[in-house]
Design a protein around this motif. Structure first.
Motif, mmCIF file in Angstrom:
data_model
loop_
_atom_site.group_PDB
_atom_site.id
_atom_site.type_symbol
_atom_site.label_atom_id
_atom_site.label_comp_id
_atom_site.label_asym_id
_atom_site.label_seq_id
_atom_site.Cartn_x
_atom_site.Cartn_y
_atom_site.Cartn_z
ATOM 1 N N ILE A 6 104.520 64.863 74.502
ATOM 2 C CA ILE A 6 104.721 65.992 74.430
ATOM 3 C C ILE A 6 105.418 66.954 74.467
ATOM 4 O O ILE A 6 106.025 66.501 75.878
ATOM 5 N N PHE A 7 106.561 66.582 74.416
ATOM 6 C CA PHE A 7 108.182 67.053 73.989
ATOM 7 C C PHE A 7 108.117 68.656 74.197
ATOM 8 O O PHE A 7 107.825 69.730 72.899
ATOM 9 N N ASP A 8 108.812 70.069 74.911
ATOM 10 C CA ASP A 8 109.377 70.542 74.478
ATOM 11 C C ASP A 8 110.457 70.782 73.909
ATOM 12 O O ASP A 8 111.192 69.622 73.935
ATOM 13 N N HIS A 105 107.547 51.937 68.385
ATOM 14 C CA HIS A 105 107.178 51.462 68.888
ATOM 15 C C HIS A 105 104.974 51.521 69.319
ATOM 16 O O HIS A 105 104.515 51.669 70.131
ATOM 17 N N GLY A 106 105.083 53.095 68.426
ATOM 18 C CA GLY A 106 102.929 53.056 68.470
ATOM 19 C C GLY A 106 102.926 54.548 69.388
ATOM 20 O O GLY A 106 101.868 54.661 69.167
ATOM 21 N N ILE A 107 104.164 55.024 69.674
ATOM 22 C CA ILE A 107 103.727 55.884 70.692
ATOM 23 C C ILE A 107 103.731 57.525 70.243
ATOM 24 O O ILE A 107 104.760 57.781 68.771
ATOM 25 N N ARG A 108 102.918 58.291 70.184
ATOM 26 C CA ARG A 108 102.655 59.273 68.897
ATOM 27 C C ARG A 108 103.355 61.035 69.774
ATOM 28 O O ARG A 108 103.397 61.222 71.368
ATOM 29 N N ILE A 109 103.961 60.731 69.519
ATOM 30 C CA ILE A 109 104.950 61.932 69.147
ATOM 31 C C ILE A 109 104.163 63.215 69.039
ATOM 32 O O ILE A 109 104.519 64.434 67.890
ATOM 33 N N ALA A 110 104.495 64.341 69.668
ATOM 34 C CA ALA A 110 104.021 66.074 69.112
ATOM 35 C C ALA A 110 105.520 66.926 70.325
ATOM 36 O O ALA A 110 105.824 66.888 71.079
ATOM 37 N N LEU A 111 105.675 67.902 69.338
ATOM 38 C CA LEU A 111 106.383 69.279 70.061
ATOM 39 C C LEU A 111 105.232 70.068 70.669
ATOM 40 O O LEU A 111 104.368 71.158 69.688
ATOM 41 N N LEU A 112 105.733 70.627 71.846
ATOM 42 C CA LEU A 112 104.975 71.774 72.018
ATOM 43 C C LEU A 112 106.347 73.672 72.343
ATOM 44 O O LEU A 112 107.125 72.906 73.458
ATOM 45 N N SER A 113 106.341 73.833 71.953
ATOM 46 C CA SER A 113 107.665 74.932 71.943
ATOM 47 C C SER A 113 107.601 76.395 71.699
ATOM 48 O O SER A 113 106.714 77.040 70.908
ATOM 49 N N ALA A 141 103.695 69.145 65.258
ATOM 50 C CA ALA A 141 104.781 70.292 66.155
ATOM 51 C C ALA A 141 104.452 71.642 66.205
ATOM 52 O O ALA A 141 103.099 71.821 65.186
ATOM 53 N N PHE A 142 103.985 72.028 67.342
ATOM 54 C CA PHE A 142 103.353 73.459 67.529
ATOM 55 C C PHE A 142 104.556 74.421 68.091
ATOM 56 O O PHE A 142 105.395 74.691 68.687
ATOM 57 N N PHE A 143 104.085 75.458 67.730
ATOM 58 C CA PHE A 143 105.062 76.579 68.238
ATOM 59 C C PHE A 143 104.479 78.140 68.141
ATOM 60 O O PHE A 143 103.815 78.543 67.264
ATOM 61 N N SER A 144 105.037 78.397 68.964
ATOM 62 C CA SER A 144 104.762 79.364 69.851
ATOM 63 C C SER A 144 104.211 80.876 68.666
ATOM 64 O O SER A 144 103.425 81.677 68.925
ATOM 65 N N LEU A 172 101.748 62.030 78.382
ATOM 66 C CA LEU A 172 102.989 62.595 79.447
ATOM 67 C C LEU A 172 104.088 63.870 78.560
ATOM 68 O O LEU A 172 103.968 63.613 77.195
ATOM 69 N N TYR A 173 104.058 64.710 79.445
ATOM 70 C CA TYR A 173 104.273 66.224 78.859
ATOM 71 C C TYR A 173 105.965 66.080 79.378
ATOM 72 O O TYR A 173 106.068 66.243 80.883
ATOM 73 N N ILE A 174 106.476 66.640 78.767
ATOM 74 C CA ILE A 174 107.793 66.501 79.129
ATOM 75 C C ILE A 174 108.447 68.323 78.623
ATOM 76 O O ILE A 174 108.681 68.407 77.961
ATOM 77 N N ASP A 175 108.927 68.996 79.483
ATOM 78 C CA ASP A 175 109.614 70.411 80.388
ATOM 79 C C ASP A 175 110.144 70.835 80.829
ATOM 80 O O ASP A 175 110.244 70.589 82.102
ATOM 81 N N ASP A 176 111.052 71.902 80.555
ATOM 82 C CA ASP A 176 112.564 71.989 81.860
ATOM 83 C C ASP A 176 111.929 73.548 82.442
ATOM 84 O O ASP A 176 112.951 73.469 83.329
ATOM 85 N N LEU A 177 111.207 73.893 82.155
ATOM 86 C CA LEU A 177 110.709 74.846 83.189
ATOM 87 C C LEU A 177 109.086 74.894 83.691
ATOM 88 O O LEU A 177 108.291 74.202 83.434
ATOM 89 N N LEU A 178 109.725 74.447 85.218
ATOM 90 C CA LEU A 178 108.574 74.400 86.148
ATOM 91 C C LEU A 178 107.100 74.960 85.927
ATOM 92 O O LEU A 178 105.980 74.597 85.723
#
Length: 209
Positions: A6-8, A105-113, A141-144, A172-178
């Motif tokens: 899950i990507f920011d 490579h089969g990794i599922r990708i999501a956006l959470l923004s 894609a999940f948009f606020s 795995l969840y990746i974000d730039d804000l703690l």
């Protein structure tokens, strides 16, 4: 084993420079908007109008009309939108390539923004220009502004996991804000606090690419 990521978006996939927007508003406005902070522009501060726009509780039209009332006479909504989008710099090719490799490579990708209607339009345009497509290279894609929820509210993570069916221990969840990272970790997500290209090497290792 990591099967999902899950990507920011802002600061992780798309480079951000909020100062560009702040400087633009300082030129256009007569007062309050020029005092926005970086954090408020990104939806993390106490600015009520921006927070409501980010959660879809203020319409696109009403948001920009409200900003126009703070501007010098003659400033158009088109000019304000241009300044609002100035903070979004684009997505570097190495990040695009990494997303594509992961998906192949089969990794599922999501956006959470935490995002807003105008920035969704700009983001989709930047993705298209870079060769990224939701539904092809990105699964969800999940948009606020569409969910009427914003990070770090636990409800937004709960809903994203419900809709994707992702198991937290495999995600795995990746974000730039703690604070957002800490909220995700509370759901058992594997987390990575990173900005820019910092996530690429750890993701390669975690997914054995």
């Amino acid at each position: 084993m990591i099967r999902n990521i899950i990507f920011d978006i802002g600061g992780v996939l798309i480079d951000l420079d909020p100062q560009r927007t702040l400087q633009g508003f300082a030129r256009l406005t007569t007062q309050p908007v020029g005092t926005f902070t970086d954090n408020e522009l990104l939806g993390g501060g106490g600015n009520r109008l921006i927070g409501q726009y980010m959660c879809g509780d203020v319409s696109d039209n009403d948001f920009f009309l409200a900003l126009q009332h703070l501007c010098h006479t003659g400033v158009t909504v088109a000019q304000i939108k241009a300044v609002w989008n100035d903070m979004l710099l684009g997505i570097p090719p190495e990040r695009v390539e990494m997303i594509k490799q992961l998906h192949q490579h089969g990794i599922r990708i999501a956006l959470l923004s935490n995002i807003n209607e105008e920035h969704v339009r700009t983001t989709l345009r930047l993705f298209a220009e870079a060769g990224l497509e939701i539904g092809r290279d990105i699964d969800y894609a999940f948009f606020s502004n569409e969910m009427h929820l914003a990070k770090p509210d636990p409800a937004i993570y709960r809903e994203a996991l419900r809709q994707t069916g992702f198991l937290p221990e495999q995600t795995l969840y990746i974000d730039d804000l703690l604070p957002n990272i800490e909220a995700g970790a509370a759901f058992g997500l594997q987390t990575l606090h990173a900005t820019g290209n910092e996530w690429i090497a750890p993701v390669k290792q975690a997914t054995a690419l």
